[in-house]
Design a protein around this motif. Structure first.
Motif, PDB file in Angstrom:
ATOM      1  N   LYS A 167       0.841  -1.187   0.000  1.00  0.00           N
ATOM      2  CA  LYS A 167       0.000   0.000   0.000  1.00  0.00           C
ATOM      3  C   LYS A 167       0.886   1.250   0.000  1.00  0.00           C
ATOM      4  O   LYS A 167       2.085   1.177   0.296  1.00  0.00           O
ATOM      5  N   ALA A 168       0.296   2.380  -0.334  1.00  0.00           N
ATOM      6  CA  ALA A 168       1.061   3.619  -0.416  1.00  0.00           C
ATOM      7  C   ALA A 168       1.716   3.994   0.913  1.00  0.00           C
ATOM      8  O   ALA A 168       2.758   4.667   0.928  1.00  0.00           O
ATOM      9  N   ASP A 169       1.114   3.561   2.042  1.00  0.00           N
ATOM     10  CA  ASP A 169       1.684   3.867   3.352  1.00  0.00           C
ATOM     11  C   ASP A 169       2.722   2.836   3.793  1.00  0.00           C
ATOM     12  O   ASP A 169       3.227   2.889   4.914  1.00  0.00           O
ATOM     13  N   GLY A 170       3.035   1.878   2.903  1.00  0.00           N
ATOM     14  CA  GLY A 170       4.040   0.866   3.207  1.00  0.00           C
ATOM     15  C   GLY A 170       3.491  -0.397   3.850  1.00  0.00           C
ATOM     16  O   GLY A 170       4.238  -1.353   4.093  1.00  0.00           O
ATOM     17  N   SER A 171       2.200  -0.424   4.118  1.00  0.00           N
ATOM     18  CA  SER A 171       1.605  -1.602   4.756  1.00  0.00           C
ATOM     19  C   SER A 171       1.293  -2.692   3.738  1.00  0.00           C
ATOM     20  O   SER A 171       1.297  -2.464   2.528  1.00  0.00           O
ATOM     21  N   ASP A 172       1.028  -3.882   4.252  1.00  0.00           N
ATOM     22  CA  ASP A 172       0.623  -5.039   3.443  1.00  0.00           C
ATOM     23  C   ASP A 172       1.630  -5.389   2.350  1.00  0.00           C
ATOM     24  O   ASP A 172       1.257  -5.820   1.248  1.00  0.00           O
ATOM     25  N   LYS A 173       2.914  -5.235   2.645  1.00  0.00           N
ATOM     26  CA  LYS A 173       3.918  -5.568   1.628  1.00  0.00           C
ATOM     27  C   LYS A 173       3.954  -7.076   1.403  1.00  0.00           C
ATOM     28  O   LYS A 173       3.995  -7.858   2.344  1.00  0.00           O
ATOM     29  N   THR A 174       3.927  -7.443   0.129  1.00  0.00           N
ATOM     30  CA  THR A 174       3.875  -8.859  -0.247  1.00  0.00           C
ATOM     31  C   THR A 174       4.851  -9.121  -1.387  1.00  0.00           C
ATOM     32  O   THR A 174       4.835  -8.426  -2.401  1.00  0.00           O
ATOM     33  N   ARG A 175       5.702 -10.143  -1.225  1.00  0.00           N
ATOM     34  CA  ARG A 175       6.585 -10.525  -2.319  1.00  0.00           C
ATOM     35  C   ARG A 175       5.764 -11.238  -3.390  1.00  0.00           C
ATOM     36  O   ARG A 175       4.929 -12.086  -3.088  1.00  0.00           O
ATOM     37  N   LEU A 176       6.017 -10.869  -4.668  1.00  0.00           N
ATOM     38  CA  LEU A 176       5.274 -11.458  -5.775  1.00  0.00           C
ATOM     39  C   LEU A 176       6.109 -12.434  -6.607  1.00  0.00           C
ATOM     40  O   LEU A 176       5.563 -13.323  -7.248  1.00  0.00           O
ATOM     41  N   SER A 177       7.414 -12.245  -6.598  1.00  0.00           N
ATOM     42  CA  SER A 177       8.284 -13.089  -7.416  1.00  0.00           C
ATOM     43  C   SER A 177       9.624 -13.278  -6.723  1.00  0.00           C
ATOM     44  O   SER A 177      10.073 -12.402  -5.973  1.00  0.00           O
ATOM     45  N   LYS A 178      10.275 -14.406  -7.001  1.00  0.00           N
ATOM     46  CA  LYS A 178      11.588 -14.686  -6.432  1.00  0.00           C
ATOM     47  C   LYS A 178      12.730 -14.146  -7.291  1.00  0.00           C
ATOM     48  O   LYS A 178      13.899 -14.236  -6.905  1.00  0.00           O
ATOM     49  N   ASP A 179      12.403 -13.592  -8.455  1.00  0.00           N
ATOM     50  CA  ASP A 179      13.443 -13.054  -9.334  1.00  0.00           C
ATOM     51  C   ASP A 179      14.200 -11.922  -8.654  1.00  0.00           C
ATOM     52  O   ASP A 179      13.594 -11.055  -8.012  1.00  0.00           O
ATOM     53  N   TRP A 180      15.529 -11.897  -8.839  1.00  0.00           N
ATOM     54  CA  TRP A 180      16.353 -10.847  -8.257  1.00  0.00           C
ATOM     55  C   TRP A 180      16.505  -9.668  -9.224  1.00  0.00           C
ATOM     56  O   TRP A 180      16.334  -9.793 -10.433  1.00  0.00           O
ATOM     57  N   ASN A 181      16.866  -8.517  -8.633  1.00  0.00           N
ATOM     58  CA  ASN A 181      17.224  -7.321  -9.416  1.00  0.00           C
ATOM     59  C   ASN A 181      16.199  -6.988 -10.491  1.00  0.00           C
ATOM     60  O   ASN A 181      16.519  -6.813 -11.667  1.00  0.00           O
ATOM     61  N   VAL A 182      14.960  -6.896 -10.080  1.00  0.00           N
ATOM     62  CA  VAL A 182      13.858  -6.607 -10.999  1.00  0.00           C
ATOM     63  C   VAL A 182      13.815  -5.108 -11.328  1.00  0.00           C
ATOM     64  O   VAL A 182      14.027  -4.261 -10.466  1.00  0.00           O
TER      65      VAL A 182
END
Length: 221
Positions: free
Chosen positions: A84-99
């Motif tokens: 979210k814009a406030d930094g909440s609910d951060k979720t990883r979507l992919s394991k790829d590095w250096n996107v």
């Protein structure tokens, strides 16, 4: 009414009718098709950009869409994540590095892994919920912009500027030869390319534009 007057009126009527038929104006010449003028750009090439130009010019490491911010997470080896814009609910979507080169169109995120190591990233896409990941362009690319129904990218091996469908199919070379960089502006792709001068054995960086459908080109500088 006398016969002479009747005859006179008949002559006037016939002459007027004849002149009207002979002087009937041609259609407005401005409405005639110009064979040298290209048709207007098809609406198929229009649509939203997957990220703003300024972001993509700096690597495309973040983009806001639909209340979410999609990022190359610096706290997780620059893997693709959303929050979210406030930094909440951060979720990883992919394991790829250096996107990098993150673009969001509809329910899909398009990105290039390994962007910090130029020439090592394919074009991948994944749904905004982190499912259905797939590679859409296997060749490594140096830059990517998504607009409407198309991908626009620089192929690392050939240097060509290429347009393809969102699934990577039907690739079309818009500009052949090594393209330095490019951006999209309205219905145009503006790009820079080194042009060799055989008479002086030197090269000049030229700025050109080509319409999104590839049918109109112009040199800017």
């Amino acid at each position: 009414m006398s016969k002479k007057i009747m005859r006179f009126l008949m002559v006037i009527l016939l002459v007027t009718t004849g002149l009207s038929a002979c002087t009937k104006a041609d259609p407005d010449p401005d409405t005639k098709p110009d064979p040298d003028k290209p048709a207007e750009l098809s609406s198929a090439f229009l649509g939203d950009l997957g990220n703003i130009t300024a972001n993509l010019a700096n690597g495309g490491f973040a983009v806001e869409n639909g209340g979410w911010v999609y990022i190359s997470d610096p706290l997780d080896f620059n893997r693709l994540a959303k929050m979210k814009a406030d930094g909440s609910d951060k979720t990883r979507l992919s394991k790829d590095w250096n996107v990098g080169m993150i673009n969001v169109i509809g329910e899909w995120i398009y990105y290039v892994p390994g962007t910090w190591f130029i020439g090592q990233g394919s074009i991948n896409r994944i749904k905004t919920d982190g499912t259905a990941k797939e590679v859409v362009v296997a060749n490594p690319v140096r830059a990517l912009v998504v607009k409407g129904n198309y991908l626009y990218y620089l192929d690392s091996e050939s240097g060509n500027l290429i347009r393809s469908k969102l699934d990577g199919k039907e690739p079309v070379v818009l500009v052949q030869g090594f393209v330095q960089t490019f951006t999209l502006s309205g219905e145009w792709v503006v790009y820079s390319q080194w042009v060799s001068d055989s008479s002086s054995s030197t090269s000049t960086l030229q700025i050109n534009k080509i319409r999104l459908d590839g049918k109109v080109t112009s040199t800017l500088a």
